[in-house]
Design a protein around this motif. Structure first.
Motif, mmCIF file in Angstrom:
data_model
loop_
_atom_site.group_PDB
_atom_site.id
_atom_site.type_symbol
_atom_site.label_atom_id
_atom_site.label_comp_id
_atom_site.label_asym_id
_atom_site.label_seq_id
_atom_site.Cartn_x
_atom_site.Cartn_y
_atom_site.Cartn_z
ATOM 1 N N LYS A 12 -16.235 18.827 -27.803
ATOM 2 C CA LYS A 12 -16.434 20.010 -27.064
ATOM 3 C C LYS A 12 -15.466 20.341 -26.189
ATOM 4 N N SER A 13 -15.131 19.189 -25.431
ATOM 5 C CA SER A 13 -13.711 19.215 -24.607
ATOM 6 C C SER A 13 -12.638 19.488 -25.227
ATOM 7 N N MET A 14 -12.148 19.316 -26.258
ATOM 8 C CA MET A 14 -11.056 19.472 -26.895
ATOM 9 C C MET A 14 -11.100 21.011 -27.098
ATOM 10 N N ASP A 67 -12.952 23.413 -26.053
ATOM 11 C CA ASP A 67 -12.751 24.152 -24.707
ATOM 12 C C ASP A 67 -11.506 24.523 -24.318
ATOM 13 N N ASP A 68 -10.617 23.348 -24.516
ATOM 14 C CA ASP A 68 -9.255 23.324 -24.052
ATOM 15 C C ASP A 68 -8.520 24.396 -24.969
ATOM 16 N N VAL A 69 -8.847 24.362 -26.405
ATOM 17 C CA VAL A 69 -8.007 25.300 -27.353
ATOM 18 C C VAL A 69 -8.283 26.706 -26.831
ATOM 19 N N GLU A 93 -16.422 14.607 -26.338
ATOM 20 C CA GLU A 93 -14.929 14.850 -26.423
ATOM 21 C C GLU A 93 -14.544 16.213 -27.169
ATOM 22 N N GLU A 132 -9.353 27.924 -23.986
ATOM 23 C CA GLU A 132 -8.962 28.433 -22.740
ATOM 24 C C GLU A 132 -7.595 28.449 -23.041
ATOM 25 N N PHE A 133 -6.788 27.806 -23.611
ATOM 26 C CA PHE A 133 -5.357 28.120 -24.127
ATOM 27 C C PHE A 133 -5.188 29.443 -24.710
ATOM 28 N N TYR A 134 -6.240 29.889 -25.510
ATOM 29 C CA TYR A 134 -5.868 31.030 -26.389
ATOM 30 C C TYR A 134 -5.912 32.291 -25.624
ATOM 31 N N CYS A 135 -4.974 33.120 -25.810
ATOM 32 C CA CYS A 135 -4.890 34.414 -25.212
ATOM 33 C C CYS A 135 -4.363 35.491 -26.236
ATOM 34 N N TYR A 189 -16.545 29.048 -33.485
ATOM 35 C CA TYR A 189 -16.535 28.233 -32.327
ATOM 36 C C TYR A 189 -17.632 28.450 -31.357
#
Length: 60
Positions: free
Chosen positions: A43-45, A47-49, A41, A51-54, A20
């Protein structure tokens, strides 16, 4: 010399391999050459993935 499309496609390859950081770097290069590139788009997607990953969620 690579084009925005080249960087975008290269970013997609890195994303599919799970690399990534390199994918994001290539998407950024594509956007610098062409602000309307589909890399924006992608990169935005990604980034969302990320950000969600914990990690704590998967390793309690």
């Amino acid at each position: 010399m690579m084009t925005a499309e080249d960087y975008y496609l290269r970013g997609n390859q890195f994303r599919k391999m799970g690399n990534y950081p390199e994918a994001i770097n290539n998407y950024i290069e594509a956007m610098e050459l062409d602000p309307e590139s589909p890399a924006k788009e992608a990169k935005s997607m990604l980034d969302d993935v990320l950000e969600f990953y914990c990690k704590d969620f998967y390793n309690p």
